[in-house]
Write a protein that holds these residues in place. Sequence first.
Motif, mmCIF file in Angstrom:
data_model
loop_
_atom_site.group_PDB
_atom_site.id
_atom_site.type_symbol
_atom_site.label_atom_id
_atom_site.label_comp_id
_atom_site.label_asym_id
_atom_site.label_seq_id
_atom_site.Cartn_x
_atom_site.Cartn_y
_atom_site.Cartn_z
ATOM 1 N N THR A 1 0.822 -1.206 0.000
ATOM 2 C CA THR A 1 0.000 0.000 0.000
ATOM 3 C C THR A 1 0.857 1.257 0.000
ATOM 4 O O THR A 1 0.409 2.323 -0.430
ATOM 5 N N THR A 2 2.104 1.141 0.451
ATOM 6 C CA THR A 2 3.000 2.290 0.449
ATOM 7 C C THR A 2 3.446 2.664 -0.962
ATOM 8 O O THR A 2 4.132 3.679 -1.139
ATOM 9 N N ALA A 3 3.071 1.878 -1.964
ATOM 10 C CA ALA A 3 3.288 2.293 -3.350
ATOM 11 C C ALA A 3 2.387 3.459 -3.710
ATOM 12 O O ALA A 3 2.677 4.203 -4.660
ATOM 13 N N ILE A 4 1.304 3.619 -2.950
ATOM 14 C CA ILE A 4 0.302 4.635 -3.258
ATOM 15 C C ILE A 4 0.288 5.736 -2.201
ATOM 16 O O ILE A 4 0.176 6.914 -2.514
ATOM 17 N N ARG A 5 0.427 5.327 -0.936
ATOM 18 C CA ARG A 5 0.470 6.314 0.150
ATOM 19 C C ARG A 5 1.778 6.156 0.907
ATOM 20 O O ARG A 5 2.031 5.097 1.486
ATOM 21 N N PRO A 6 2.628 7.172 0.944
ATOM 22 C CA PRO A 6 3.932 7.033 1.588
ATOM 23 C C PRO A 6 3.825 7.002 3.105
ATOM 24 O O PRO A 6 2.775 7.281 3.681
ATOM 25 N N ARG A 7 4.927 6.647 3.738
ATOM 26 C CA ARG A 7 5.010 6.672 5.199
ATOM 27 C C ARG A 7 6.369 7.235 5.602
ATOM 28 O O ARG A 7 7.319 7.251 4.815
ATOM 29 N N LEU A 8 6.464 7.675 6.825
ATOM 30 C CA LEU A 8 7.712 8.207 7.340
ATOM 31 C C LEU A 8 8.772 7.112 7.427
ATOM 32 O O LEU A 8 8.466 5.946 7.702
ATOM 33 N N ASN A 9 10.018 7.491 7.201
ATOM 34 C CA ASN A 9 11.178 6.613 7.368
ATOM 35 C C ASN A 9 11.152 5.411 6.429
ATOM 36 O O ASN A 9 11.748 4.381 6.728
ATOM 37 N N GLY A 10 10.477 5.560 5.301
ATOM 38 C CA GLY A 10 10.413 4.444 4.362
ATOM 39 C C GLY A 10 10.639 4.879 2.929
ATOM 40 O O GLY A 10 10.081 4.297 2.004
ATOM 41 N N VAL A 11 11.495 5.884 2.720
ATOM 42 C CA VAL A 11 11.669 6.427 1.373
ATOM 43 C C VAL A 11 12.159 5.366 0.399
ATOM 44 O O VAL A 11 11.723 5.320 -0.760
ATOM 45 N N ASN A 12 13.035 4.487 0.855
ATOM 46 C CA ASN A 12 13.552 3.442 -0.041
ATOM 47 C C ASN A 12 12.479 2.407 -0.358
ATOM 48 O O ASN A 12 12.287 2.014 -1.516
ATOM 49 N N TYR A 13 11.765 1.958 0.667
ATOM 50 C CA TYR A 13 10.732 0.936 0.475
ATOM 51 C C TYR A 13 9.566 1.489 -0.353
ATOM 52 O O TYR A 13 9.097 0.841 -1.298
ATOM 53 N N CYS A 14 9.101 2.688 -0.004
ATOM 54 C CA CYS A 14 7.975 3.272 -0.735
ATOM 55 C C CYS A 14 8.328 3.503 -2.199
ATOM 56 O O CYS A 14 7.521 3.224 -3.093
ATOM 57 N N ALA A 15 9.531 4.014 -2.452
ATOM 58 C CA ALA A 15 9.947 4.249 -3.830
ATOM 59 C C ALA A 15 10.043 2.942 -4.598
ATOM 60 O O ALA A 15 9.650 2.869 -5.775
ATOM 61 N N SER A 16 10.552 1.895 -3.951
ATOM 62 C CA SER A 16 10.691 0.614 -4.639
ATOM 63 C C SER A 16 9.330 0.030 -5.001
ATOM 64 O O SER A 16 9.146 -0.517 -6.093
ATOM 65 N N LYS A 17 8.367 0.147 -4.109
ATOM 66 C CA LYS A 17 7.048 -0.424 -4.372
ATOM 67 C C LYS A 17 6.247 0.420 -5.368
ATOM 68 O O LYS A 17 5.452 -0.119 -6.143
ATOM 69 N N ALA A 18 6.456 1.733 -5.353
ATOM 70 C CA ALA A 18 5.827 2.576 -6.373
ATOM 71 C C ALA A 18 6.394 2.230 -7.747
ATOM 72 O O ALA A 18 5.662 2.121 -8.737
ATOM 73 N N ASP B 1 -7.127 -5.863 1.617
ATOM 74 C CA ASP B 1 -6.739 -5.203 2.868
ATOM 75 C C ASP B 1 -7.900 -4.974 3.826
ATOM 76 O O ASP B 1 -7.787 -4.179 4.752
ATOM 77 N N GLY B 2 -9.037 -5.651 3.612
ATOM 78 C CA GLY B 2 -10.168 -5.470 4.503
ATOM 79 C C GLY B 2 -10.798 -4.094 4.433
ATOM 80 O O GLY B 2 -11.547 -3.700 5.322
ATOM 81 N N GLY B 3 -10.472 -3.336 3.370
ATOM 82 C CA GLY B 3 -11.047 -2.017 3.199
ATOM 83 C C GLY B 3 -10.245 -0.887 3.829
ATOM 84 O O GLY B 3 -10.689 0.266 3.845
ATOM 85 N N GLN B 4 -9.036 -1.187 4.302
ATOM 86 C CA GLN B 4 -8.246 -0.157 4.989
ATOM 87 C C GLN B 4 -7.893 0.998 4.065
ATOM 88 O O GLN B 4 -7.928 2.162 4.466
ATOM 89 N N PHE B 5 -7.528 0.687 2.837
ATOM 90 C CA PHE B 5 -7.191 1.728 1.862
ATOM 91 C C PHE B 5 -8.095 1.569 0.652
ATOM 92 O O PHE B 5 -7.957 0.605 -0.104
ATOM 93 N N MET B 6 -9.022 2.486 0.470
ATOM 94 C CA MET B 6 -10.005 2.362 -0.609
ATOM 95 C C MET B 6 -9.582 3.237 -1.786
ATOM 96 O O MET B 6 -10.133 4.311 -2.037
ATOM 97 N N TRP B 7 -8.571 2.745 -2.539
ATOM 98 C CA TRP B 7 -8.022 3.494 -3.662
ATOM 99 C C TRP B 7 -8.446 2.867 -4.967
ATOM 100 O O TRP B 7 -8.271 1.689 -5.162
#
Length: 247
Positions: A139-156, A241-247
């Motif tokens: 889900t961090t491919a779509i919504r970023p999180r703190l301290n995860g610039v490498n992981y979020c960028a990789s998944k995006a 995701d059980g509806g946690q992120f409705m994108w």
Amino acid sequence: MTARTAVVTGGTKGIGLAFSRRLARLGYRVVAVYRGDKASADELTAELPDRVEAVRADVSDPQEVATFAERVLAAYGAPHVLVNNAGRNIDGPFLTMGDDDWRQVLDTNLTGPFLLTRAFAPRMLELPDGASVVTVGATTAIRPRLNGVNYCASKAGLLHLTKCLALELAPHVRVNCLIPGMIDTEEMRVRYRVADPTARADLLAEIPQRRIGSPEEIADALEFLVGDGARYITGQKLIVDGGQFMW
């Protein structure tokens, strides 16, 4: 189905273990790739000795991927299913993140799927009944999180890699991205402190279904994506995701 092969990276632990078990039960010959934990690999092959082979390989290393792919192609032919599931997560603030922490995560999460798919796709395109590639996103491919610039960028990047591969490998090879939400794995339990009642309650409050998902439920989604019921689906993201992120 007995002649069909499936390759699952990160296929001996967590969600990947559920993928390997499910594909084996569906009749595939599964090659489960792992990097470090031989004990988990041995347990899986002991559980399903006639259906699963566990192979150690570093998906971020081009030479290891090439050697692994040659081995699989020589032994089993082109896989009908390739699941790019292996992942790496090294958190840290952007301002203090070192080069190695950036490269390790990008090389595993993004370059690995590129290398594996490139190694197998030419032969998968020759299969008369088609093939399926599934990348496992976040889900961090779509919504970023703190301290995860490498992981979020990789998944995006992985999400767009999925779409580009779907365009270039169509119509014979379908490529989709499966995105799990909060799933009951050891890593998730530790990261989100699920054993702490307050932390667990806060987490469940964000999920409309009010529960954490199981690896088997993600395997249900994988079964759908690689099956005939999804034969008109490619280049898509499936969020479970059980509806946690409705994108």
